[in-house]
Write an enzyme that holds these catalytic residues in place. Structure first.
Site, PDB file in Angstrom:
ATOM      1  N   TYR A  50      18.441 -67.027  85.288  1.00 26.15           N
ATOM      2  CA  TYR A  50      17.745 -67.762  84.218  1.00 26.15           C
ATOM      3  C   TYR A  50      17.930 -67.062  82.871  1.00 26.15           C
ATOM      4  CZ  TYR A  50      13.899 -68.973  81.077  1.00 26.15           C
ATOM      5  OH  TYR A  50      13.166 -69.308  79.964  1.00 26.15           O
ATOM      6  N   THR A  81      13.622 -67.287  74.936  1.00 20.04           N
ATOM      7  CA  THR A  81      12.636 -66.507  75.671  1.00 20.04           C
ATOM      8  C   THR A  81      12.812 -65.009  75.444  1.00 20.04           C
ATOM      9  OG1 THR A  81      12.003 -65.883  77.924  1.00 20.04           O
ATOM     10  CG2 THR A  81      14.243 -66.662  77.643  1.00 20.04           C
ATOM     11  N   ASP A  82      11.725 -64.268  75.649  1.00 14.91           N
ATOM     12  CA  ASP A  82      11.820 -62.798  75.545  1.00 14.91           C
ATOM     13  C   ASP A  82      12.616 -62.195  76.702  1.00 14.91           C
ATOM     14  OD1 ASP A  82       9.980 -63.186  77.595  1.00 14.91           O
ATOM     15  OD2 ASP A  82       8.387 -61.974  76.706  1.00 14.91           O
ATOM     16  N   GLU A  83      12.840 -62.992  77.769  1.00 14.17           N
ATOM     17  CA  GLU A  83      13.514 -62.444  78.954  1.00 14.17           C
ATOM     18  C   GLU A  83      14.966 -62.051  78.667  1.00 14.17           C
ATOM     19  OE1 GLU A  83      12.877 -64.308  82.695  1.00 14.17           O
ATOM     20  OE2 GLU A  83      10.792 -64.754  82.249  1.00 14.17           O
ATOM     21  N   HIS A 130      13.123 -58.289  90.005  1.00 14.97           N
ATOM     22  CA  HIS A 130      11.892 -58.563  89.238  1.00 14.97           C
ATOM     23  C   HIS A 130      11.747 -57.647  88.017  1.00 14.97           C
ATOM     24  CE1 HIS A 130       7.342 -59.635  89.919  1.00 14.97           C
ATOM     25  NE2 HIS A 130       7.796 -60.008  88.742  1.00 14.97           N
ATOM     26  N   ILE A 146      21.273 -83.636  78.832  1.00 14.41           N
ATOM     27  CA  ILE A 146      22.029 -82.941  77.772  1.00 14.41           C
ATOM     28  C   ILE A 146      23.391 -82.445  78.273  1.00 14.41           C
ATOM     29  CG2 ILE A 146      19.988 -82.299  76.406  1.00 14.41           C
ATOM     30  CD1 ILE A 146      20.336 -79.414  77.538  1.00 14.41           C
ATOM     31  N   ASP A 153      14.939 -86.319  77.109  1.00 14.00           N
ATOM     32  CA  ASP A 153      14.604 -85.553  78.312  1.00 14.00           C
ATOM     33  C   ASP A 153      15.180 -86.255  79.535  1.00 14.00           C
ATOM     34  OD1 ASP A 153      12.996 -84.454  80.577  1.00 14.00           O
ATOM     35  OD2 ASP A 153      11.947 -83.406  78.970  1.00 14.00           O
ATOM     36  N   THR A 188      22.674 -76.837  82.671  1.00 11.24           N
ATOM     37  CA  THR A 188      21.743 -77.303  81.631  1.00 11.24           C
ATOM     38  C   THR A 188      21.624 -76.298  80.483  1.00 11.24           C
ATOM     39  OG1 THR A 188      20.438 -78.743  83.054  1.00 11.24           O
ATOM     40  CG2 THR A 188      19.300 -77.794  81.163  1.00 11.24           C
TER      41      THR A 188
HETATM   42  P1  NAD Z   1       9.699 -76.874  81.623  1.00  8.57           P
HETATM   43  O1  NAD Z   1      10.502 -76.527  82.838  1.00  8.57           O
HETATM   44  O2  NAD Z   1       8.248 -77.149  81.759  1.00  8.57           O
HETATM   45  O3  NAD Z   1      10.336 -78.156  80.903  1.00  8.57           O
HETATM   46  C1  NAD Z   1      11.713 -78.322  80.740  1.00  8.57           C
HETATM   47  C2  NAD Z   1      11.986 -79.756  80.308  1.00  8.57           C
HETATM   48  O4  NAD Z   1      13.405 -79.886  80.113  1.00  8.57           O
HETATM   49  C3  NAD Z   1      11.565 -80.805  81.342  1.00  8.57           C
HETATM   50  O5  NAD Z   1      10.906 -81.865  80.713  1.00  8.57           O
HETATM   51  C4  NAD Z   1      12.896 -81.261  81.936  1.00  8.57           C
HETATM   52  O6  NAD Z   1      12.859 -82.598  82.405  1.00  8.57           O
HETATM   53  C5  NAD Z   1      13.835 -81.086  80.752  1.00  8.57           C
HETATM   54  N1  NAD Z   1      15.235 -80.905  81.181  1.00  8.57           N
HETATM   55  C6  NAD Z   1      15.702 -80.044  82.118  1.00  8.57           C
HETATM   56  N2  NAD Z   1      17.027 -80.200  82.262  1.00  8.57           N
HETATM   57  C7  NAD Z   1      17.413 -81.162  81.381  1.00  8.57           C
HETATM   58  C8  NAD Z   1      18.661 -81.744  81.044  1.00  8.57           C
HETATM   59  N3  NAD Z   1      19.786 -81.385  81.666  1.00  8.57           N
HETATM   60  N4  NAD Z   1      18.693 -82.687  80.084  1.00  8.57           N
HETATM   61  C9  NAD Z   1      17.544 -83.070  79.439  1.00  8.57           C
HETATM   62  N5  NAD Z   1      16.329 -82.569  79.738  1.00  8.57           N
HETATM   63  C10 NAD Z   1      16.261 -81.612  80.692  1.00  8.57           C
HETATM   64  O7  NAD Z   1       9.979 -75.701  80.600  1.00  8.57           O
HETATM   65  P2  NAD Z   1       8.986 -75.008  79.540  1.00  8.57           P
HETATM   66  O8  NAD Z   1       8.236 -73.936  80.218  1.00  8.57           O
HETATM   67  O9  NAD Z   1       8.288 -76.058  78.774  1.00  8.57           O
HETATM   68  O10 NAD Z   1      10.069 -74.309  78.595  1.00  8.57           O
HETATM   69  C11 NAD Z   1      10.655 -75.012  77.504  1.00  8.57           C
HETATM   70  C12 NAD Z   1      11.633 -74.085  76.783  1.00  8.57           C
HETATM   71  O11 NAD Z   1      10.954 -72.936  76.308  1.00  8.57           O
HETATM   72  C13 NAD Z   1      12.762 -73.563  77.671  1.00  8.57           C
HETATM   73  O12 NAD Z   1      13.936 -73.545  76.905  1.00  8.57           O
HETATM   74  C14 NAD Z   1      12.320 -72.162  78.037  1.00  8.57           C
HETATM   75  O13 NAD Z   1      13.442 -71.338  78.268  1.00  8.57           O
HETATM   76  C15 NAD Z   1      11.558 -71.748  76.790  1.00  8.57           C
HETATM   77  N6  NAD Z   1      10.478 -70.753  76.995  1.00  8.57           N
HETATM   78  C16 NAD Z   1       9.525 -70.959  77.958  1.00  8.57           C
HETATM   79  C17 NAD Z   1       8.477 -70.032  78.083  1.00  8.57           C
HETATM   80  C18 NAD Z   1       7.383 -70.219  79.105  1.00  8.57           C
HETATM   81  O14 NAD Z   1       6.535 -69.332  79.257  1.00  8.57           O
HETATM   82  N7  NAD Z   1       7.294 -71.340  79.794  1.00  8.57           N
HETATM   83  C19 NAD Z   1       8.426 -68.930  77.233  1.00  8.57           C
HETATM   84  C20 NAD Z   1       9.428 -68.752  76.274  1.00  8.57           C
HETATM   85  C21 NAD Z   1      10.456 -69.691  76.147  1.00  8.57           C
HETATM   86  O1  DAU Z   2       8.648 -64.464  79.354  1.00 10.08           O
HETATM   87  C1  DAU Z   2       8.909 -65.820  79.142  1.00 10.08           C
HETATM   88  C2  DAU Z   2       9.226 -66.497  80.462  1.00 10.08           C
HETATM   89  O2  DAU Z   2       7.996 -66.580  81.167  1.00 10.08           O
HETATM   90  C3  DAU Z   2       9.851 -67.876  80.299  1.00 10.08           C
HETATM   91  O3  DAU Z   2      11.105 -67.740  79.680  1.00 10.08           O
HETATM   92  C4  DAU Z   2      10.016 -68.561  81.662  1.00 10.08           C
HETATM   93  O4  DAU Z   2      10.509 -69.875  81.472  1.00 10.08           O
HETATM   94  C5  DAU Z   2       8.656 -68.618  82.321  1.00 10.08           C
HETATM   95  O5  DAU Z   2       8.779 -69.184  83.606  1.00 10.08           O
HETATM   96  C6  DAU Z   2       8.047 -67.210  82.423  1.00 10.08           C
HETATM   97  O6  DAU Z   2       8.791 -66.391  83.371  1.00 10.08           O
HETATM   98  P1  DAU Z   2       8.046 -65.420  84.428  1.00 10.08           P
HETATM   99  O7  DAU Z   2       8.982 -65.170  85.531  1.00 10.08           O
HETATM  100  O8  DAU Z   2       7.436 -64.257  83.746  1.00 10.08           O
HETATM  101  O9  DAU Z   2       6.825 -66.425  84.869  1.00 10.08           O
HETATM  102  P2  DAU Z   2       6.197 -66.762  86.305  1.00 10.08           P
HETATM  103  O10 DAU Z   2       4.977 -67.569  86.033  1.00 10.08           O
HETATM  104  O11 DAU Z   2       7.198 -67.288  87.252  1.00 10.08           O
HETATM  105  O12 DAU Z   2       5.740 -65.328  86.827  1.00 10.08           O
HETATM  106  C7  DAU Z   2       4.838 -64.507  86.097  1.00 10.08           C
HETATM  107  C8  DAU Z   2       4.691 -63.197  86.872  1.00 10.08           C
HETATM  108  O13 DAU Z   2       3.978 -63.473  88.107  1.00 10.08           O
HETATM  109  C9  DAU Z   2       6.002 -62.562  87.280  1.00 10.08           C
HETATM  110  O14 DAU Z   2       5.877 -61.148  87.209  1.00 10.08           O
HETATM  111  C10 DAU Z   2       6.191 -62.987  88.741  1.00 10.08           C
HETATM  112  C11 DAU Z   2       4.756 -63.086  89.250  1.00 10.08           C
HETATM  113  N1  DAU Z   2       4.542 -64.107  90.307  1.00 10.08           N
HETATM  114  C12 DAU Z   2       4.943 -65.393  90.051  1.00 10.08           C
HETATM  115  C13 DAU Z   2       4.783 -66.387  90.993  1.00 10.08           C
HETATM  116  C14 DAU Z   2       5.265 -67.792  90.724  1.00 10.08           C
HETATM  117  C15 DAU Z   2       3.890 -63.791  91.491  1.00 10.08           C
HETATM  118  O15 DAU Z   2       3.471 -62.636  91.705  1.00 10.08           O
HETATM  119  N2  DAU Z   2       3.727 -64.780  92.422  1.00 10.08           N
HETATM  120  C16 DAU Z   2       4.155 -66.060  92.232  1.00 10.08           C
HETATM  121  O16 DAU Z   2       3.998 -66.894  93.159  1.00 10.08           O
END
Ligand code: NAD
Ligand code: DAU
Length: 354
Positions: free
Chosen positions: A160, A135-137, A294, A65, A38, A105
């Site tokens: 993203y 991700t589902d996105e 959005h 990475i 990381d 990244t």
């Molecule tokens: P996060 O942002 O909390 O963590 C990302 C981690 O990656 C951090 O520890 C950061 O230091 C590390 N990182 C970033 N750039 C890097 C680099 N260049 N080299 C090495 N390390 C690096 O993210 P998260 O929410 O834990 O998501 C993890 C994975 O899961 C991502 O690939 C994301 O796309 C995927 N994902 C997230 C969600 C969600 O809801 N959070 C849902 C579906 C998939």
């Molecule tokens: O669906 C999986 C994804 O979910 C992951 O791949 C992403 O890494 C993760 O960040 C998340 O993306 P979203 O954009 O859905 O999550 P976020 O928490 O940023 O926002 C959730 C919803 O809330 C979205 O519709 C935007 C809204 N929102 C978010 C923030 C930060 C607000 O209304 N106000 C806010 O301040």
């Protein structure tokens, strides 16, 4: 000869999902060596792993990475037989203000890991696995009906999601062209402890606690499908061990919420936990300018994972949300540390002008 049965490189293990996954694997598989690679960006925090950092099957390596040569060196040194790749820039809003970090990244970083795995595994692909966490996105945005299936066409709409879609395509291309053993999973929105407070749930918990406005984008009608982060970890475990090589699995818990309904539930739980009069936290709701581009609705169909591998989510949403709120309220030191310094600047940039 290593005394470990497997040596797994987990990228992004200091982040939200990565830290839960590492904790899960380190505890469940003492005969696997887990190497957390990381860069420790703003989102990565080694405090997320203090409870397991001294375990003999865990090691941390600070590395980016995007550094191709370093990735090859780490493969040389550790002789990884598997990669679980989570490292990414993960926040949609940041990808709107600064797309390039996402391209470096998420796309270049993934390509570097694929090249290192391809080079080191080419003569002996048996028992090797490159598991890509996505991700589902990548599937785009749904209307009021329908679900994302593994066969849904990709239609990413933010920098993203476009960068994640690109990385998925690269992973599949390395499988088809070079025979690299891969698996991919695409998961819905995760929630739980240790999530950086820029994402909806931890940000709003933090703001409610501090009596700050709750910035709801647009009308709050967007829909997300929420899954407890430990259930994501258990799904990855299942797919890692029992999923079919070359396949994709969708992960989700059939748990759709409009943002505004979720926020109102969160306000109710916070009022109860903070001993505030009912309705106090809802008064903080403030409708602000919508996120650019959005996506309206995400909803995952995880039938394949449930039918083929028998996985199912373990936790009902309201219970999970209560647990999550409880954790954040008990972890104010963690929250204060991660929201000091650069976070303040980010917050002003992101919200003060809205
Ligand atoms: P996060 O942002 O909390 O963590 C990302 C981690 O990656 C951090 O520890 C950061 O230091 C590390 N990182 C970033 N750039 C890097 C680099 N260049 N080299 C090495 N390390 C690096 O993210 P998260 O929410 O834990 O998501 C993890 C994975 O899961 C991502 O690939 C994301 O796309 C995927 N994902 C997230 C969600 C969600 O809801 N959070 C849902 C579906 C998939
Ligand atoms: O669906 C999986 C994804 O979910 C992951 O791949 C992403 O890494 C993760 O960040 C998340 O993306 P979203 O954009 O859905 O999550 P976020 O928490 O940023 O926002 C959730 C919803 O809330 C979205 O519709 C935007 C809204 N929102 C978010 C923030 C930060 C607000 O209304 N106000 C806010 O301040």
């Amino acid at each position: 000869m290593s005394k470990f049965k497997r040596t797994i490189m987990v990228t992004g293990g200091a982040g939200f999902i990565g830290s839960h996954l590492i904790r899960f694997f380190v505890k469940k598989y003492p005969d696997y060596k887990i190497v957390n690679v990381d860069k420790l960006t703003y989102a990565g925090n080694l405090e997320n792993l203090t409870d397991i950092e001294k375990e003999s099957n865990y090691e941390f390596v600070k590395a980016d990475i995007v550094d191709a040569e370093l990735m090859q060196k780490l493969f040389d040194e550790y002789k990884f037989d598997s990669v679980i790749h989570l490292a990414a820039e993960s926040h949609v809003d940041r990808s709107i203000t600064n797309p390039m970090e996402f391209i470096y990244t998420n796309i270049v970083g993934t390509a570097n890991l694929l090249n290192a795995a391809k080079f080191h595994w080419k003569d002996n692909p048996e028992g090797k696995l490159f598991y890509h966490v996505s991700t589902d996105e990548v599937y785009g945005s749904l209307g009021e009906t329908g679900f994302f299936l593994e066969t849904t066409s990709y239609d990413p709409r933010s920098p993203y999601s476009a960068s994640k879609a690109s990385s998925d395509h690269l992973v599949r291309a390395y499988h088809h062209t070079f025979g690299l053993p891969i698996k991919i999973s695409n998961c819905s929105n995760n929630y739980g402890s240790f999530q950086f407070p820029e994402k909806l749930i931890p940000l709003f918990i933090h703001n409610i606690k501090n009596n700050k406005p709750l910035p709801v984008y647009g009308k709050g009608e967007n829909i997300r499908d929420w899954l407890w982060v430990n259930d994501h970890a258990s799904a990855i475990d299942e797919i890692f061990h029992n999923g079919k090589m070359g396949e994709t699995y969708n992960i989700g818990g059939h748990n759709e919420w409009t943002n505004i309904d979720l926020i109102k539930l969160l306000c109710k739980i916070m009022d109860e936990k903070l001993g505030r009069e009912s309705g106090t936290s809802e008064k903080l709701i403030s409708y602000v300018k919508d996120r650019a581009g959005h996506d309206l609705r995400y909803a995952i169909d995880s039938t394949k994972l449930q039918n083929d591998l028998g996985w199912k989510p373990s936790l009902q949403f309201e219970e999970g949300l209560r647990k999550t709120v409880g954790w954040y309220l008990d972890s104010s030191e963690w929250l204060n540390r991660v929201t000091s310094g650069a976070y303040q600047e980010y917050y002003e940039d992101q919200y003060e002008k809205r």
